[in-house]
Motif scaffolding. Structure first.
Motif, PDB file in Angstrom:
ATOM      1  N   VAL A 213       0.823  -1.217   0.000  1.00 51.36           N
ATOM      2  CA  VAL A 213       0.000   0.000   0.000  1.00 51.36           C
ATOM      3  C   VAL A 213       0.858   1.269   0.000  1.00 51.36           C
ATOM      4  CG1 VAL A 213      -1.996  -1.081   1.071  1.00 51.36           C
ATOM      5  CG2 VAL A 213      -0.228  -0.099   2.525  1.00 51.36           C
ATOM      6  N   ASP A 214       2.185   1.108  -0.058  1.00 47.07           N
ATOM      7  CA  ASP A 214       3.064   2.286   0.063  1.00 47.07           C
ATOM      8  C   ASP A 214       2.687   3.392  -0.913  1.00 47.07           C
ATOM      9  OD1 ASP A 214       4.192   0.259   1.401  1.00 47.07           O
ATOM     10  OD2 ASP A 214       6.248   0.635   0.728  1.00 47.07           O
ATOM     11  N   ARG A 215       2.450   2.996  -2.171  1.00 44.82           N
ATOM     12  CA  ARG A 215       2.209   4.033  -3.186  1.00 44.82           C
ATOM     13  C   ARG A 215       0.871   4.742  -2.957  1.00 44.82           C
ATOM     14  NH1 ARG A 215       6.236   3.419  -6.918  1.00 44.82           N
ATOM     15  NH2 ARG A 215       6.865   1.318  -7.511  1.00 44.82           N
ATOM     16  N   LEU A 216      -0.013   4.125  -2.185  1.00 48.44           N
ATOM     17  CA  LEU A 216      -1.349   4.699  -2.000  1.00 48.44           C
ATOM     18  C   LEU A 216      -1.395   5.751  -0.897  1.00 48.44           C
ATOM     19  CD1 LEU A 216      -2.877   1.217  -2.158  1.00 48.44           C
ATOM     20  CD2 LEU A 216      -3.886   3.036  -3.488  1.00 48.44           C
ATOM     21  N   LEU A 217      -0.437   5.658   0.021  1.00 54.15           N
ATOM     22  CA  LEU A 217      -0.610   6.396   1.267  1.00 54.15           C
ATOM     23  C   LEU A 217      -0.671   7.905   1.092  1.00 54.15           C
ATOM     24  CD1 LEU A 217       1.584   4.257   3.705  1.00 54.15           C
ATOM     25  CD2 LEU A 217      -0.881   4.175   3.315  1.00 54.15           C
ATOM     26  N   ASP A 218       0.087   8.439   0.137  1.00 49.26           N
ATOM     27  CA  ASP A 218       0.104   9.894   0.011  1.00 49.26           C
ATOM     28  C   ASP A 218      -0.728  10.404  -1.149  1.00 49.26           C
ATOM     29  OD1 ASP A 218       1.676  10.212   2.263  1.00 49.26           O
ATOM     30  OD2 ASP A 218       3.495   9.729   1.120  1.00 49.26           O
ATOM     31  N   LEU A 219      -1.553   9.562  -1.733  1.00 50.27           N
ATOM     32  CA  LEU A 219      -2.365  10.013  -2.872  1.00 50.27           C
ATOM     33  C   LEU A 219      -3.628  10.716  -2.381  1.00 50.27           C
ATOM     34  CD1 LEU A 219      -2.141   6.801  -5.117  1.00 50.27           C
ATOM     35  CD2 LEU A 219      -0.855   8.933  -5.399  1.00 50.27           C
ATOM     36  N   GLU A 220      -4.047  11.700  -3.163  1.00 52.81           N
ATOM     37  CA  GLU A 220      -5.313  12.393  -2.886  1.00 52.81           C
ATOM     38  C   GLU A 220      -6.443  11.504  -3.408  1.00 52.81           C
ATOM     39  OE1 GLU A 220      -7.803  14.627  -1.552  1.00 52.81           O
ATOM     40  OE2 GLU A 220      -5.939  15.805  -1.615  1.00 52.81           O
ATOM     41  N   HIS A 221      -7.273  10.980  -2.505  1.00 48.87           N
ATOM     42  CA  HIS A 221      -8.301  10.019  -2.979  1.00 48.87           C
ATOM     43  C   HIS A 221      -9.724  10.547  -2.865  1.00 48.87           C
ATOM     44  CE1 HIS A 221      -9.306   9.013   1.197  1.00 48.87           C
ATOM     45  NE2 HIS A 221      -8.000   8.988   1.437  1.00 48.87           N
ATOM     46  N   ARG A 222      -9.949  11.522  -2.039  1.00 55.16           N
ATOM     47  CA  ARG A 222     -11.276  12.111  -1.826  1.00 55.16           C
ATOM     48  C   ARG A 222     -12.355  11.096  -1.473  1.00 55.16           C
ATOM     49  NH1 ARG A 222     -12.020  16.463  -6.707  1.00 55.16           N
ATOM     50  NH2 ARG A 222     -10.143  17.659  -6.323  1.00 55.16           N
ATOM     51  N   PRO A 245       0.659 -12.896   1.292  1.00 57.25           N
ATOM     52  CA  PRO A 245       0.953 -12.095   2.484  1.00 57.25           C
ATOM     53  C   PRO A 245       0.187 -12.632   3.704  1.00 57.25           C
ATOM     54  CG  PRO A 245       0.581 -10.669   0.615  1.00 57.25           C
ATOM     55  CD  PRO A 245       0.256 -12.059   0.156  1.00 57.25           C
ATOM     56  N   SER A 246       0.853 -12.618   4.847  1.00 59.31           N
ATOM     57  CA  SER A 246       0.214 -13.174   6.044  1.00 59.31           C
ATOM     58  C   SER A 246      -0.986 -12.316   6.428  1.00 59.31           C
ATOM     59  CB  SER A 246       1.228 -13.187   7.195  1.00 59.31           C
ATOM     60  OG  SER A 246       1.508 -11.856   7.589  1.00 59.31           O
ATOM     61  N   VAL A 247      -1.836 -12.892   7.263  1.00 57.44           N
ATOM     62  CA  VAL A 247      -3.003 -12.142   7.735  1.00 57.44           C
ATOM     63  C   VAL A 247      -2.538 -10.905   8.521  1.00 57.44           C
ATOM     64  CG1 VAL A 247      -5.072 -12.281   9.176  1.00 57.44           C
ATOM     65  CG2 VAL A 247      -4.400 -14.226   7.736  1.00 57.44           C
ATOM     66  N   ASP A 248      -1.461 -11.056   9.282  1.00 55.10           N
ATOM     67  CA  ASP A 248      -0.927  -9.893  10.024  1.00 55.10           C
ATOM     68  C   ASP A 248      -0.525  -8.779   9.064  1.00 55.10           C
ATOM     69  OD1 ASP A 248      -1.248 -11.262  12.321  1.00 55.10           O
ATOM     70  OD2 ASP A 248       0.889 -11.599  12.726  1.00 55.10           O
ATOM     71  N   GLU A 249       0.153  -9.157   7.978  1.00 54.07           N
ATOM     72  CA  GLU A 249       0.571  -8.128   7.000  1.00 54.07           C
ATOM     73  C   GLU A 249      -0.656  -7.427   6.403  1.00 54.07           C
ATOM     74  OE1 GLU A 249       4.321  -9.287   4.449  1.00 54.07           O
ATOM     75  OE2 GLU A 249       3.168 -11.105   4.836  1.00 54.07           O
ATOM     76  N   ARG A 250      -1.691  -8.215   6.114  1.00 53.09           N
ATOM     77  CA  ARG A 250      -2.894  -7.614   5.517  1.00 53.09           C
ATOM     78  C   ARG A 250      -3.583  -6.668   6.498  1.00 53.09           C
ATOM     79  NH1 ARG A 250      -5.601 -13.067   3.255  1.00 53.09           N
ATOM     80  NH2 ARG A 250      -3.630 -14.145   3.566  1.00 53.09           N
ATOM     81  N   GLU A 252      -2.248  -5.038   8.888  1.00 53.70           N
ATOM     82  CA  GLU A 252      -1.435  -3.823   9.044  1.00 53.70           C
ATOM     83  C   GLU A 252      -1.653  -2.879   7.843  1.00 53.70           C
ATOM     84  OE1 GLU A 252      -0.067  -2.389  11.301  1.00 53.70           O
ATOM     85  OE2 GLU A 252       1.410  -1.014  10.443  1.00 53.70           O
ATOM     86  N   ALA A 253      -1.718  -3.463   6.645  1.00 49.91           N
ATOM     87  CA  ALA A 253      -1.962  -2.633   5.453  1.00 49.91           C
ATOM     88  C   ALA A 253      -3.335  -1.963   5.551  1.00 49.91           C
ATOM     89  CB  ALA A 253      -1.887  -3.501   4.199  1.00 49.91           C
ATOM     90  N   MET A 254      -4.317  -2.702   6.035  1.00 54.16           N
ATOM     91  CA  MET A 254      -5.665  -2.142   6.188  1.00 54.16           C
ATOM     92  C   MET A 254      -5.644  -0.971   7.173  1.00 54.16           C
ATOM     93  SD  MET A 254      -7.769  -5.730   6.501  1.00 54.16           S
ATOM     94  CE  MET A 254      -9.448  -5.165   6.364  1.00 54.16           C
ATOM     95  N   ARG A 255      -4.930  -1.180   8.243  1.00 60.07           N
ATOM     96  CA  ARG A 255      -4.853  -0.139   9.277  1.00 60.07           C
ATOM     97  C   ARG A 255      -4.205   1.131   8.705  1.00 60.07           C
ATOM     98  NH1 ARG A 255      -1.976   1.894  12.776  1.00 60.07           N
ATOM     99  NH2 ARG A 255      -0.045   0.904  12.082  1.00 60.07           N
ATOM    100  N   LEU A 256      -3.154   0.922   7.929  1.00 56.48           N
ATOM    101  CA  LEU A 256      -2.426   2.074   7.375  1.00 56.48           C
ATOM    102  C   LEU A 256      -3.302   2.905   6.437  1.00 56.48           C
ATOM    103  CD1 LEU A 256       1.080   0.529   6.569  1.00 56.48           C
ATOM    104  CD2 LEU A 256       0.560   2.336   8.235  1.00 56.48           C
ATOM    105  N   ARG A 287     -10.926  -9.807  16.223  1.00 54.14           N
ATOM    106  CA  ARG A 287      -9.614  -9.177  15.985  1.00 54.14           C
ATOM    107  C   ARG A 287      -9.681  -8.190  14.824  1.00 54.14           C
ATOM    108  NH1 ARG A 287      -4.387 -12.251  13.797  1.00 54.14           N
ATOM    109  NH2 ARG A 287      -3.061 -10.404  13.596  1.00 54.14           N
ATOM    110  N   LEU A 288     -10.337  -8.602  13.773  1.00 55.30           N
ATOM    111  CA  LEU A 288     -10.462  -7.733  12.594  1.00 55.30           C
ATOM    112  C   LEU A 288     -11.146  -6.416  12.975  1.00 55.30           C
ATOM    113  CD1 LEU A 288     -10.537  -7.320   9.442  1.00 55.30           C
ATOM    114  CD2 LEU A 288     -12.718  -8.545   9.456  1.00 55.30           C
ATOM    115  N   LEU A 289     -12.262  -6.531  13.667  1.00 59.03           N
ATOM    116  CA  LEU A 289     -13.030  -5.316  13.977  1.00 59.03           C
ATOM    117  C   LEU A 289     -12.332  -4.448  15.022  1.00 59.03           C
ATOM    118  CD1 LEU A 289     -16.696  -6.670  13.891  1.00 59.03           C
ATOM    119  CD2 LEU A 289     -15.337  -5.695  12.059  1.00 59.03           C
ATOM    120  N   GLN A 290     -11.500  -5.083  15.849  1.00 58.47           N
ATOM    121  CA  GLN A 290     -10.763  -4.277  16.836  1.00 58.47           C
ATOM    122  C   GLN A 290      -9.535  -3.616  16.219  1.00 58.47           C
ATOM    123  OE1 GLN A 290     -10.247  -7.321  19.753  1.00 58.47           O
ATOM    124  NE2 GLN A 290     -12.190  -6.860  20.774  1.00 58.47           N
ATOM    125  N   THR A 291      -9.093  -4.135  15.069  1.00 58.36           N
ATOM    126  CA  THR A 291      -7.875  -3.582  14.439  1.00 58.36           C
ATOM    127  C   THR A 291      -8.208  -2.452  13.471  1.00 58.36           C
ATOM    128  OG1 THR A 291      -6.928  -5.796  14.517  1.00 58.36           O
ATOM    129  CG2 THR A 291      -5.793  -4.211  13.134  1.00 58.36           C
TER     130      THR A 291
END
Ligand code: SF4
Length: 391
Positions: A213-222, A245-250, A252-256, A287-291
């Motif tokens: 998700v690195d490339r997405l983080l600073d994009l203007e998405h509105r 990708p592990s569930v943990d990695e996913r 974390e990407a969702m959180r970011l 866990r999903l809903l708490q993360t």
């Protein structure tokens, strides 16, 4: 980034996206690429050639073969056995051009409404053992990982379709591929997200198992791009998802991306009734809903065509927990896909819905590729059409 031009004769702003140019491709995780094919249309313009060459330079060890008269889906991978062919395909990158890449789905025989989807990629490098795509006609002959270079033309088509609708309309990327697995190589997100951000009507939904998700983080998405992750409890992922990708990695990407204001969804599919599934799915839903503060959760069980099931059984053996729960009497019903029995589906959905509602009474919950009867028995009928692929 797309260029935004002046209003045209009819007063509509014209968006003219191009292929990404100003970036350095990065080798994506979980893609062990060993050879490249350039097929029809892939290097037909100087812009396309530059784009393709920049990516190929990242893999100096991989031989590049030009088959410029061959369509992307007719490349012979040189394996007869379906499983060896499948494995070879996962390590093969094909550049091509996909005509009619923007389509309206043709679901019949289940309660799913149809929706727009598009394909700048084909298939994916991951190795889910239950993969429903593996047996589809577009993939069976040549199951390679594909990058289609006519992205600007696809977006021009989406622009035309969305302006005709004159209402916010979702375009889904993830039906026939993973939407972000190759983003480190292509940087397509840097064209897609700004295009949809600018668009008055078109909205984007990306489905992925990737953590890129690195490339997405600073994009203007509105808020015009929704990101959706395919997830399952770690126990299920460990048994059925290889080279993913592990569930943990996913998570974390969702959180970011949620932190950056993107609307985030999750789809739990296929739910697999392993031993102890009740505890595994209850704990994971919590866990999903708490993360992550997801906006919508969509649930689905296995629904598989014969050819994908054959491949799955080659990987897992004939006696495996998915096949053992498939109710073969439903073969002729509805859309021709096989599923678990209605009783079992009702049981797993009800348990997850109950767990989710305990933590998030307001959460939107939907079913994927399900029959009307299941929407009714789980009390979700009012949500038909508000699922993962739709707005
Ligand atoms: S991520 Fe999707 S397309 Fe890729 S292997 Fe898994 S199920 Fe198949």
């Amino acid at each position: 980034m797309p260029k935004v031009e002046q209003p045209n004769l009819f007063g509509a702003t014209v968006l003219s996206p191009s292929l990404p140019t100003d970036y350095e491709p990065v080798r994506p995780a979980y893609f062990q690429m060993s050879r490249v094919f350039l097929t029809k249309g892939s290097v037909a313009t100087p812009e396309r050639r530059r784009f393709v060459e920049r990516i190929c330079r990242r893999y100096p060890e991989a031989p590049v073969e030009e088959h410029l008269d061959t369509p992307h889906n007719r490349i012979e991978l040189g394996e007869r056995d379906p499983l060896s062919l499948h494995r070879r395909g996962k390590q093969t990158l094909v550049f091509g051009e996909l005509k009619a890449a923007v389509r309206f789905s043709q679901e019949r025989g289940n309660a799913c409404p149809n929706y727009w989807h598009f394909s700048p990629y084909g298939f994916c490098p991951y190795g889910c053992r239950y993969c429903y795509l593996a047996g589809t006609p577009g993939v069976r002959f040549s199951p390679s990982v594909k990058i289609y270079v006519n992205l600007p033309e696809m977006l021009a088509e989406i622009d035309r379709i969305a302006r005709r609708q004159e209402t916010p309309t979702a375009f889904y990327l993830g039906k026939l591929q993973d939407s972000l697995a190759l983003d480190p190589l292509t940087a397509y997100s840097t064209v897609l997200v700004p295009f949809f951000a600018e668009h008055p009507w078109a909205r984007l939904t990306l489905l992925t198992k990737s953590a890129h998700v690195d490339r997405l983080l600073d994009l203007e998405h509105r808020g015009h791009t929704t990101l959706s992750w395919s997830v399952n409890p770690p126990e299920v992922s460990a048994m059925f998802e290889e080279n993913v990708p592990s569930v943990d990695e996913r998570l974390e990407a969702m959180r970011l991306v949620a932190e950056r204001g993107y609307p985030v969804r999750a789809i739990m599919m296929p739910i697999i009734p392993i031993d102890g599934w009740e505890e595994a799915y209850t704990a994971f839903t919590d866990r999903l809903l708490q993360t992550v503060a997801i906006q919508r959760l969509t649930l689905g069980c296995i629904c598989i065509y014969r050819s994908a099931r054959d491949l799955m059984e080659r990987k897992l053996g004939m006696r495996n927990v998915v096949s053992e729960h498939i109710d073969t009497t439903s073969l002729k019903a509805g859309d021709g896909r096989t599923r678990y029995s209605r009783d079992l589906r009702h049981k797993v959905y009800s348990l997850i819905i109950e767990s989710a509602r305990r933590l998030r009474p307001d959460l939107e919950i939907a079913l994927c590729l399900e029959e009307q009867a299941l929407w009714e028995s789980t009390g979700l009928v009012a949500s038909i059409g508000r699922c993962n692929c739709r707005l």
